[in-house]
Design a protein around this motif. Structure first.
Motif, PDB file in Angstrom:
ATOM      1  N   ASN A   1     112.940 -12.955 129.738  1.00 30.57           N
ATOM      2  CA  ASN A   1     112.414 -12.834 128.159  1.00 30.57           C
ATOM      3  C   ASN A   1     111.139 -12.195 128.312  1.00 30.57           C
ATOM      4  O   ASN A   1     110.951 -11.159 127.535  1.00 30.57           O
ATOM      5  CB  ASN A   1     112.212 -14.204 127.522  1.00 30.57           C
ATOM      6  CG  ASN A   1     113.449 -14.890 127.446  1.00 30.57           C
ATOM      7  OD1 ASN A   1     114.647 -14.551 127.443  1.00 30.57           O
ATOM      8  ND2 ASN A   1     113.531 -16.138 126.864  1.00 30.57           N
TER       9      ASN A   1
ATOM     10  N   PHE B   1     113.856 -11.285 124.490  1.00 31.80           N
ATOM     11  CA  PHE B   1     114.940 -12.678 124.526  1.00 31.80           C
ATOM     12  C   PHE B   1     116.187 -12.036 125.066  1.00 31.80           C
ATOM     13  O   PHE B   1     116.674 -11.256 124.493  1.00 31.80           O
ATOM     14  CB  PHE B   1     115.019 -13.217 123.239  1.00 31.80           C
ATOM     15  CG  PHE B   1     115.952 -14.380 123.384  1.00 31.80           C
ATOM     16  CD1 PHE B   1     115.463 -15.575 123.720  1.00 31.80           C
ATOM     17  CD2 PHE B   1     117.199 -14.096 122.585  1.00 31.80           C
ATOM     18  CE1 PHE B   1     116.242 -16.637 123.878  1.00 31.80           C
ATOM     19  CE2 PHE B   1     117.870 -15.344 122.630  1.00 31.80           C
ATOM     20  CZ  PHE B   1     117.600 -16.557 123.151  1.00 31.80           C
ATOM     21  N   ASP B   2     116.630 -12.508 126.208  1.00 26.60           N
ATOM     22  CA  ASP B   2     118.021 -12.204 126.815  1.00 26.60           C
ATOM     23  C   ASP B   2     118.337 -10.975 127.347  1.00 26.60           C
ATOM     24  O   ASP B   2     119.331 -10.560 127.713  1.00 26.60           O
ATOM     25  CB  ASP B   2     119.260 -12.658 125.678  1.00 26.60           C
ATOM     26  CG  ASP B   2     119.542 -14.078 125.999  1.00 26.60           C
ATOM     27  OD1 ASP B   2     118.905 -14.915 126.493  1.00 26.60           O
ATOM     28  OD2 ASP B   2     120.346 -14.404 124.851  1.00 26.60           O
TER      29      ASP B   2
ATOM     30  N   ASP C   1     119.486 -12.155 132.053  1.00 26.37           N
ATOM     31  CA  ASP C   1     117.989 -11.805 132.056  1.00 26.37           C
ATOM     32  C   ASP C   1     117.436 -12.367 133.341  1.00 26.37           C
ATOM     33  O   ASP C   1     116.338 -12.041 133.729  1.00 26.37           O
ATOM     34  CB  ASP C   1     117.302 -11.920 131.018  1.00 26.37           C
ATOM     35  CG  ASP C   1     117.425 -13.240 130.458  1.00 26.37           C
ATOM     36  OD1 ASP C   1     118.436 -13.918 130.605  1.00 26.37           O
ATOM     37  OD2 ASP C   1     116.588 -13.300 129.362  1.00 26.37           O
ATOM     38  N   ASN C   2     118.049 -13.644 133.831  1.00 30.12           N
ATOM     39  CA  ASN C   2     117.269 -13.948 135.287  1.00 30.12           C
ATOM     40  C   ASN C   2     118.279 -13.536 136.397  1.00 30.12           C
ATOM     41  O   ASN C   2     117.811 -13.102 137.467  1.00 30.12           O
ATOM     42  CB  ASN C   2     117.636 -15.527 135.210  1.00 30.12           C
ATOM     43  CG  ASN C   2     116.640 -16.382 134.476  1.00 30.12           C
ATOM     44  OD1 ASN C   2     116.782 -16.844 133.286  1.00 30.12           O
ATOM     45  ND2 ASN C   2     115.291 -15.798 134.674  1.00 30.12           N
TER      46      ASN C   2
ATOM     47  N   ARG D   1     118.363 -23.546 123.902  1.00 27.75           N
ATOM     48  CA  ARG D   1     119.054 -22.489 123.112  1.00 27.75           C
ATOM     49  C   ARG D   1     119.567 -22.884 121.944  1.00 27.75           C
ATOM     50  O   ARG D   1     119.658 -22.347 120.892  1.00 27.75           O
ATOM     51  CB  ARG D   1     120.168 -21.812 124.074  1.00 27.75           C
ATOM     52  CG  ARG D   1     119.762 -20.960 125.237  1.00 27.75           C
ATOM     53  CD  ARG D   1     120.922 -20.507 126.079  1.00 27.75           C
ATOM     54  NE  ARG D   1     121.356 -19.313 125.346  1.00 27.75           N
ATOM     55  CZ  ARG D   1     120.960 -17.741 125.367  1.00 27.75           C
ATOM     56  NH1 ARG D   1     119.895 -17.821 126.257  1.00 27.75           N
ATOM     57  NH2 ARG D   1     121.563 -16.954 124.961  1.00 27.75           N
TER      58      ARG D   1
ATOM     59  N   ARG E   1     109.973 -22.988 120.872  1.00 21.16           N
ATOM     60  CA  ARG E   1     110.081 -23.521 122.392  1.00 21.16           C
ATOM     61  C   ARG E   1     108.896 -23.990 122.762  1.00 21.16           C
ATOM     62  O   ARG E   1     108.602 -24.967 123.502  1.00 21.16           O
ATOM     63  CB  ARG E   1     110.662 -22.629 123.347  1.00 21.16           C
ATOM     64  CG  ARG E   1     112.158 -22.590 123.146  1.00 21.16           C
ATOM     65  CD  ARG E   1     112.643 -21.265 124.052  1.00 21.16           C
ATOM     66  NE  ARG E   1     114.321 -21.220 123.991  1.00 21.16           N
ATOM     67  CZ  ARG E   1     114.969 -20.389 124.913  1.00 21.16           C
ATOM     68  NH1 ARG E   1     114.215 -19.443 125.461  1.00 21.16           N
ATOM     69  NH2 ARG E   1     116.252 -20.321 124.640  1.00 21.16           N
TER      70      ARG E   1
HETATM   71  N1  HSE Z   1     117.040 -15.966 127.880  1.00 22.42           N
HETATM   72  C1  HSE Z   1     117.311 -17.085 128.440  1.00 22.42           C
HETATM   73  C2  HSE Z   1     116.980 -17.941 127.410  1.00 22.42           C
HETATM   74  C3  HSE Z   1     116.928 -17.474 129.568  1.00 22.42           C
HETATM   75  O1  HSE Z   1     115.924 -17.746 126.840  1.00 22.42           O
HETATM   76  O2  HSE Z   1     117.666 -18.814 126.977  1.00 22.42           O
HETATM   77  C4  HSE Z   1     116.992 -18.772 130.156  1.00 22.42           C
HETATM   78  O3  HSE Z   1     116.286 -19.022 131.231  1.00 22.42           O
END
Ligand code: HSE
Length: 308
Positions: free
Chosen positions: A14, A19-20, A140-141, A187, A234
């Motif tokens: 992120n 994000f993603d 993205d990981n 999520r 979050r």
């Molecule tokens: N892009 C994902 C999320 C990464 O933020 O849910 C999860 O590690």
């Protein structure tokens, strides 16, 4: 070759506004995956260490074995393998734990069986493994752990990965607050839709973050690490989030935000000594809220997995 041992790196995803779609790999921590050929055709997870018994030994459910099986299926081969997984980072830490284990698996099987697959060909099987853990097909990981460096996911359908330049002097301080947040839970708390104003702000910051990487403009990087999509929701799950972030900024972090779905936080800086100072400040601030915290300081990992 009868067996192989592979290291696969943790990653920060992120990176604020991406994000993603954005992530980068770090040098440590990272998981170790050991594969050994078997005389039959079974895939068996023989041992998992460092996971506090949280990960499934069932090969149909485990990230590494699912990823390895996806490679074998893609190649149309049936080879029995024993898999040993040595976890070196917290499960649900926000450091791409499942991605590291999936990437370690696909890289190891490709090398062990001399399949000759490219990293582009290993990406989808690794994402299949990641899906087994997070129930989301995000890259993205996985992509930074596999390719190394900074990664931009331009599109998921079709998958289109862009490698971004890594400014030479960038360091990352990580604060792991010692609690677990499962990606699927993190999520679920996000809204299904966002306002146009939010989308515009996120697009602006994503584009300017990429520009900052390309031009090595660290002031622009600082202004661009803003997340309007996930951080507002979050950050509430992370004890002491605002204080820890303030502590990092007070000693000169470029910026600080949540890594992946949390609870770990990352802060960027331009030298190892500054990164150490930031890491100490974050650790001190977080110690008011937990005794299980841990910190890491790392440069950007430019290679991805390697045989050890
Ligand atoms: N892009 C994902 C999320 C990464 O933020 O849910 C999860 O590690």
């Amino acid at each position: 070759m009868k067996d192989i041992k592979v290291f696969a790196p943790a990653s920060v995803s992120n990176v604020g506004p991406g994000f993603d779609i954005m992530g980068f790999a770090i040098n440590e921590p990272g998981d170790e995956i050991v594969l050994r050929k078997r005389s039959d055709k079974n895939i068996v997870i023989t041992k998992i260490t460092g996971d506090n018994n949280l990960l499934p030994l069932d090969p149909a459910l485990n990230t590494t074995s699912v990823a390895v099986a996806a490679v074998l299926k893609d190649c149309g081969i049936e080879t029995g393998l024993n898999i040993e997984i040595r976890k070196k980072m917290g499960i649900g830490s926000g450091l791409g734990s499942s991605a590291a284990s999936a990437v370690g698996g696909v890289y190891a099987v490709n090398e062990l069986l001399e399949l000759g697959l490219s990293k582009d060909e290993l990406l989808k099987p690794a994402m299949t493994g990641e899906y087994a853990a997070s129930k989301a097909m995000h890259a993205d990981n996985v992509a930074p752990a596999l390719y190394g460096g900074f990664i931009l996911v331009r599109s998921y359908d079709p998958i289109d990965i862009i490698k971004l330049p890594v400014p030479g002097t960038l360091y990352c301080s990580i604060l792991y607050p010692g609690i677990e947040i499962r990606t699927c839970d993190a999520r679920r708390i996000l809204p299904r839709s966002v306002k146009m104003k939010t989308a515009v702000s996120q697009a602006g910051n994503s584009a300017s973050f990429v520009t900052a990487l390309l031009t090595k403009d660290y002031k622009l990087m600082s202004r661009s690490i803003v997340d309007s999509l996930a951080e507002p929701f979050r950050s509430r799950l992370i004890p002491g989030y605002d204080e820890i972030r303030e502590a990092a900024l007070a000693v000169g972090a470029i910026n600080c935000n949540i890594t992946g779905s949390g609870p770990s936080m990352f802060a960027l800086s331009r030298s190892k000594s500054k990164a150490d100072e930031i890491s100490k400040a974050m650790l001190k601030a977080s110690s008011k809220f937990t005794k299980k915290n841990k910190s890491y300081v790392s440069g950007i990992n430019k290679k991805g997995p390697r045989i050890i």
